[in-house]
Design a protein around this motif. Structure first.
Motif, PDB file in Angstrom:
ATOM      1  N   ALA A 110       0.833  -1.210   0.000  1.00  0.00           N
ATOM      2  CA  ALA A 110       0.000   0.000   0.000  1.00  0.00           C
ATOM      3  C   ALA A 110       0.863   1.254   0.000  1.00  0.00           C
ATOM      4  CB  ALA A 110      -0.913   0.011   1.225  1.00  0.00           C
ATOM      5  N   THR A 111       2.043   1.224   0.578  1.00  0.00           N
ATOM      6  CA  THR A 111       2.916   2.405   0.646  1.00  0.00           C
ATOM      7  C   THR A 111       3.410   2.780  -0.737  1.00  0.00           C
ATOM      8  OG1 THR A 111       3.639   1.791   2.850  1.00  0.00           O
ATOM      9  CG2 THR A 111       5.018   3.365   1.647  1.00  0.00           C
ATOM     10  N   THR A 112       3.804   1.767  -1.478  1.00  0.00           N
ATOM     11  CA  THR A 112       4.312   2.033  -2.817  1.00  0.00           C
ATOM     12  C   THR A 112       3.214   2.610  -3.688  1.00  0.00           C
ATOM     13  OG1 THR A 112       5.925   0.258  -2.620  1.00  0.00           O
ATOM     14  CG2 THR A 112       5.382   1.019  -4.860  1.00  0.00           C
ATOM     15  N   ALA A 113       2.009   2.041  -3.544  1.00  0.00           N
ATOM     16  CA  ALA A 113       0.900   2.561  -4.349  1.00  0.00           C
ATOM     17  C   ALA A 113       0.614   4.018  -4.011  1.00  0.00           C
ATOM     18  CB  ALA A 113      -0.345   1.691  -4.120  1.00  0.00           C
ATOM     19  N   GLN A 114       0.701   4.331  -2.714  1.00  0.00           N
ATOM     20  CA  GLN A 114       0.451   5.729  -2.319  1.00  0.00           C
ATOM     21  C   GLN A 114       1.539   6.645  -2.858  1.00  0.00           C
ATOM     22  OE1 GLN A 114      -2.261   6.927  -0.776  1.00  0.00           O
ATOM     23  NE2 GLN A 114      -1.390   9.004  -1.047  1.00  0.00           N
ATOM     24  N   LEU A 115       2.771   6.203  -2.798  1.00  0.00           N
ATOM     25  CA  LEU A 115       3.868   7.013  -3.329  1.00  0.00           C
ATOM     26  C   LEU A 115       3.704   7.217  -4.828  1.00  0.00           C
ATOM     27  CD1 LEU A 115       6.913   5.493  -1.394  1.00  0.00           C
ATOM     28  CD2 LEU A 115       5.885   7.756  -1.070  1.00  0.00           C
ATOM     29  N   CYS A 116       3.255   6.209  -5.518  1.00  0.00           N
ATOM     30  CA  CYS A 116       3.058   6.356  -6.961  1.00  0.00           C
ATOM     31  C   CYS A 116       1.961   7.360  -7.249  1.00  0.00           C
ATOM     32  CB  CYS A 116       2.700   4.996  -7.583  1.00  0.00           C
ATOM     33  SG  CYS A 116       4.094   3.850  -7.647  1.00  0.00           S
ATOM     34  N   ARG A 117       0.889   7.317  -6.467  1.00  0.00           N
ATOM     35  CA  ARG A 117      -0.159   8.293  -6.683  1.00  0.00           C
ATOM     36  C   ARG A 117       0.357   9.721  -6.437  1.00  0.00           C
ATOM     37  NH1 ARG A 117      -3.385   4.283  -4.190  1.00  0.00           N
ATOM     38  NH2 ARG A 117      -3.161   5.310  -2.178  1.00  0.00           N
ATOM     39  N   ASN A 118       1.160   9.868  -5.399  1.00  0.00           N
ATOM     40  CA  ASN A 118       1.707  11.218  -5.101  1.00  0.00           C
ATOM     41  C   ASN A 118       2.600  11.729  -6.231  1.00  0.00           C
ATOM     42  OD1 ASN A 118       0.399  11.178  -2.634  1.00  0.00           O
ATOM     43  ND2 ASN A 118       2.201  10.458  -1.502  1.00  0.00           N
ATOM     44  N   ILE A 119       3.423  10.784  -6.747  1.00  0.00           N
ATOM     45  CA  ILE A 119       4.321  11.187  -7.833  1.00  0.00           C
ATOM     46  C   ILE A 119       3.518  11.571  -9.058  1.00  0.00           C
ATOM     47  CG2 ILE A 119       6.123  10.372  -9.410  1.00  0.00           C
ATOM     48  CD1 ILE A 119       7.180   8.672  -7.073  1.00  0.00           C
ATOM     49  N   ARG A 120       2.469  10.749  -9.357  1.00  0.00           N
ATOM     50  CA  ARG A 120       1.656  11.033 -10.535  1.00  0.00           C
ATOM     51  C   ARG A 120       0.959  12.388 -10.405  1.00  0.00           C
ATOM     52  NH1 ARG A 120      -0.654   6.611 -10.726  1.00  0.00           N
ATOM     53  NH2 ARG A 120       0.533   5.646 -12.433  1.00  0.00           N
ATOM     54  N   GLN A 121       0.530  12.703  -9.193  1.00  0.00           N
ATOM     55  CA  GLN A 121      -0.145  13.998  -8.998  1.00  0.00           C
ATOM     56  C   GLN A 121       0.809  15.169  -9.151  1.00  0.00           C
ATOM     57  OE1 GLN A 121      -1.962  13.713  -5.134  1.00  0.00           O
ATOM     58  NE2 GLN A 121      -3.574  12.270  -5.802  1.00  0.00           N
ATOM     59  N   SER A 122       2.064  14.993  -8.821  1.00  0.00           N
ATOM     60  CA  SER A 122       3.029  16.096  -8.925  1.00  0.00           C
ATOM     61  C   SER A 122       3.590  16.267 -10.319  1.00  0.00           C
ATOM     62  CB  SER A 122       4.190  15.876  -7.949  1.00  0.00           C
ATOM     63  OG  SER A 122       4.915  14.707  -8.301  1.00  0.00           O
TER      64      SER A 122
END
Length: 867
Positions: free
Chosen positions: A311-323
């Protein structure tokens, strides 16, 4: 002859004194033109020094003046003399009391002198008769007294002192006599000097008049110079006045031309800078798009979507995609429109050289002096002809009057008069010799008495023997006494004659001094002469009444003398400006009016001056329609002020790497770290050069500055152009329609300058006539010379002579008394005192001979009371 001569003397001078110029009548009063230098009027040097310094004898003169003031301290009787002169001395019967009161001092002294002159002969006669009767000291007997020696010494001392006073008086009279003889010789020098000065006056006057006439060339030369330079002088003034209004308008057009060129440069800078910046930001935007696409593909890895396993990696990916939306450029120059259209229009406008058109306007304005020269050519020629005519008329008028002939006759008259005076010099010398002999004879009368006094005192003193009795005195002593008595006799013979002559000279010399010499020095004598209606009952002032038949003219003897004394011109001294009508001899006013009318007829048309041609005006209008106002300056400035990217790539790379480090090791982490490195590489290779390379820095700066300049230029540009065109139209209207008043005003000033040169010449002539031409110092010198000869030479010497002789004569009276008494002690007596008792004789030694037998008239012995 004198009146006719003087009336003919200076008409040539008067024709130059044209003071009634039109300039004096016109109300125009502007600053004076340039000062003309007419030089100095040539003048001869008058050699007469009408001043007398008496030298040491001046002390005696001062003593005489003091004595006369003591005798006559009253003020000068001006009113009395005027009244007597008006009535031709008929008023003496009613004014005798005032005359006696004024002359009381002289009358008292004259009465004393006459009494002396009358009584001295009578006293001498009775004295002689008395002595013949053995009285009054005639008895040859001297009583012996104890104080005989003391009395003899006292009488001798007093007689000697009196003789010294008489001697001093005789010396003063002799000095005055010699001074008068020496000064008579100086009369010839003074007269010759005055005559030479009159010759100098007559010889220099024509030369001075010619110099005044010749100096018209100075004024004429300056007038011709100004006429030949009417372009710079008049046209230059008109240009300067117009330039105050025209120059600012043309400067505004020049400024607008400069703004056109600067606008072109600004548009070119915008175009070039925009290309550079679009090129740089285009590459950067492409690379960032690739990185952003790559990161998106990487984030599509299944590891980024497995929330159940990580779940952490998925959250980090979402954050990166948003930025990833921040990963793009900030200043997007590619969206800005180009300015090629405006640049093409400005280039089209600049094909017309507005600056050259404006310079043609300046040249047209600067050509005003040449236009004035061309349009006033005929007027200048007419004025030059008038100027030449004025000079010709001045010369012809000066030649129309016989000034030279009169001065030649005047010189002949001077020479003839001088020759006559020279002919009288032998008679004057002869008369002076007789006068000198007579005065010496009068002095010798007193000297004869003095000789007997001094010889009597000398013989009596040297021959006196105190041991000898009065009857046994020696021959020398007896001779001394006889000489004293001889002096007494001559004193009685001469003194009354001397006193009569002294009284006569006193009355004459004293009154001349008080009634002529003193009033001349105080100028009171002039007031008597200048008394209205004195010389002629119909003349208020006799000099102008006699000379000009105008007795109301303010010309008096005092003003004439004082003016000549200051060595001013005879034109001013004689008031010759009132004699002739200047317009009759030289109508300078008419000539000046002609000059003024010619200059005022000048017509100057400036409509040929074109400040801005139609091509230039259209060029300005085209510039205002170049489309500068269509540029969106806000968008340009907005993009220029933005950064290169939305987010700092280094910060984004570090954040991406930090988030990647939180992911498990694997391909996803490795790919994202690779993208982080790519971002750092883009920052190093593209962002940093764009921020630091001069090419991009200059491009951004040039774009910023150019846009701001264009924004200022485009701001209300059509109205600015219309204002410039309105200013040009106003200046053009001023030149073409409203310059008449300006031209008329400057023409008036130019006319005043031209006429001002004539005015300077006339004023200089008037001043020179009054102060320098024909200076009349010789005439005042003649009056001063007459005063010196009369008062200083004759009267002062005569007064000193009678004062010395009168003093000697007065002291002859005590000299007579003392000499008679002293002679008793020197002469040998016929009898002497005899004493019965030899012991009672108050003498140390008594002769043994019998005096009673030798001198039968011996008297009785002295009483004790006589001791």
């Amino acid at each position: 002859m004198w009146r006719t001569g003087i009336l003919l003397l200076l008409p040539g001078l008067l024709l130059l004194a044209a003071g009634e110029l039109q300039l004096e009548k016109e109300p125009r009063r502007l600053p004076p033109p340039g000062k003309l230098d007419f030089g100095y009027v040539p003048a001869g040097l008058y050699e007469t020094l009408a001043h007398y310094e008496p030298g040491p004898i001046g002390i005696l003169f001062h003593m005489v003046h003091t004595f006369l003031y003591a005798v006559q301290p009253n003020a000068f009787p001006q009113d009395l003399i005027v009244k007597l002169a008006k009535d031709k001395f008929g008023a003496i019967q009613t004014e005798y009391q005032k005359a006696i009161y004024y002359e009381i001092g002289f009358l008292v002294c004259a009465a004393v002198g006459l009494l002396f002159a009358v009584l001295i002969p009578l006293v001498g006669l009775f004295f002689c008769m008395c002595r013949c009767c053995d009285n009054c000291g005639g008895e040859m007997h001297q009583r012996q007294r104890k104080n005989a020696d003391c009395r003899r010494g006292l009488l001798g001392t007093l007689l000697f002192s009196t003789s010294l006073v008489i001697t001093i008086g005789v010396l003063c009279a002799y000095a005055a006599n010699q001074n008068l003889s020496s000064q008579v010789k100086n009369i010839r020098r003074l007269v010759n000097s005055n005559m030479r000065d009159l010759h100098t006056f007559a010889n220099d006057t024509p030369m001075q008049i010619d110099y005044l006439i010749s100096q018209y060339a100075t004024a004429k030369k300056k007038v011709i110079y100004d006429l030949n330079h009417i372009g710079p002088l008049l046209g230059g003034r008109i240009h300067d006045q117009l330039d105050k209004e025209v120059h600012p308008a043309l400067d505004r057009v020049l400024n607008m031309a400069g703004a056109m060129r600067e606008t072109k440069e600004a548009l070119e800078n915008v175009s070039v800078s925009l290309e550079v910046l679009q090129e740089g930001t285009g590459k950067l935007n492409f690379n960032l798009s690739l990185v952003r696409t790559s990161i998106n593909r990487t984030l599509n890895d299944p590891g980024c979507h497995d929330e159940r396993s990580d779940a952490t990696t998925a959250q980090l990916c979402r954050n990166i995609r948003q930025s990833l939306s921040q990963l793009q450029i900030s200043a997007n120059f590619t969206r800005l429109p180009r300015v090629n259209t405006q640049l093409e229009k400005v280039n089209e406008v600049l094909r017309t050289d507005l600056s050259t058109i404006v310079q043609r306007g300046f040249s047209s304005l600067n050509d005003t002096p040449h236009m004035v020269i061309e349009q006033t050519r005929s007027v200048v020629e007419n004025v030059q002809n008038l100027v030449d005519g004025i000079g010709h008329n001045i010369s012809s008028f000066s030649k129309a009057f016989p000034v030279q002939n009169f001065l030649s006759n005047f010189t002949i008259f001077i020479s003839h008069t001088h020759a006559k005076i020279e002919d009288h010099y032998p008679e004057i010398d002869k008369m002076d010799f007789y006068r000198w002999i007579g005065c010496i004879g009068l002095c010798c009368m007193v000297v004869l008495v003095l000789a007997f006094n001094y010889l009597g005192l000398l013989c009596g003193t040297l021959g006196y023997d105190k041991h000898a009795s009065p009857t046994t005195r020696g021959c020398i002593s007896n001779t001394g006494g006889t000489m004293l008595m001889a002096g007494v006799g001559f004193s009685f013979i001469f003194s009354w004659v001397l006193m009569g002559l002294v009284t006569t000279m006193f009355l004459a010399g004293g009154n001349i001094e008080k009634l002529v010499c003193d009033p001349f020095h105080t100028k009171e004598l002039f007031k008597v002469v200048d008394t209205p209606y004195l010389v002629n009952p119909e003349w208020r002032n006799f000099i102008p009444g006699y000379m000009y038949n105008d007795s109301e003219l303010e010309l008096t003897a005092e003003t004439l003398y004082s003016t000549c004394k200051e060595n001013k011109g005879i034109y001013l001294a004689m008031r010759l400006d009132k004699v002739f009508n200047i317009s009759t001899f030289l109508n300078t006013t008419v000539f000046t009016k002609d000059v003024v009318s010619q200059l005022e007829s000048v017509k100057i048309d400036l409509r040929g001056i074109i400040l801005l041609e139609a091509e230039g005006k259209q060029n300005l209008l085209d510039f205002s329609e170049a489309g500068l106002s269509e540029i969106n300056y806000a968008d340009y400035l907005e993009e220029v002020n933005k950064g290169v990217t939305v987010v700092d790539l280094l910060s984004f790379a570090r954040e991406l790497e930090a988030q990647t480090d939180l992911m498990p090791r694997g391909p996803l982490q490795t790919a994202l770290k690779g993208h982080s490195g790519t971002l750092r590489q883009i920052h190093t290779q593209q962002i940093t050069p764009m921020e630091q390379a001069m090419k991009y820095v200059r491009a951004r700066g040039a774009l910023n500055q150019s846009m701001r300049f264009l924004e200022r230029t485009a701001s209300d540009l059509p109205n600015k152009v219309l204002e410039v065109l309105d200013a040009i139209e106003a200046a053009q209207h001023l030149i073409s329609h409203n310059a008449t008043h300006l031209i008329s005003r400057e023409t008036g000033r130019y006319t005043t300058t031209i006429v001002g040169y004539f005015h300077q010449y006339i004023e200089w002539v008037k001043t020179s006539l009054a102060l320098e031409v024909a200076p009349c110092k010789p005439f005042s010198n003649m009056v001063d010379t007459a005063e010196i000869i009369t008062c200083s030479f004759l009267v002062d010497s005569m007064n000193t002579f009678w004062m010395g002789l009168g003093c000697s004569t007065l002291f002859l009276l005590p000299s007579i008394i003392l000499a008679v008494k002293l002679a008793k002690f020197y002469r040998r007596m016929d009898t002497e005192d005899v004493y019965d008792d030899i012991e009672t004789i108050p003498m140390k030694t008594i002769p043994t001979y019998d005096t009673m037998n030798r001198f039968p008239r011996a008297s009785a012995p002295p009483r004790h009371i006589d001791w």
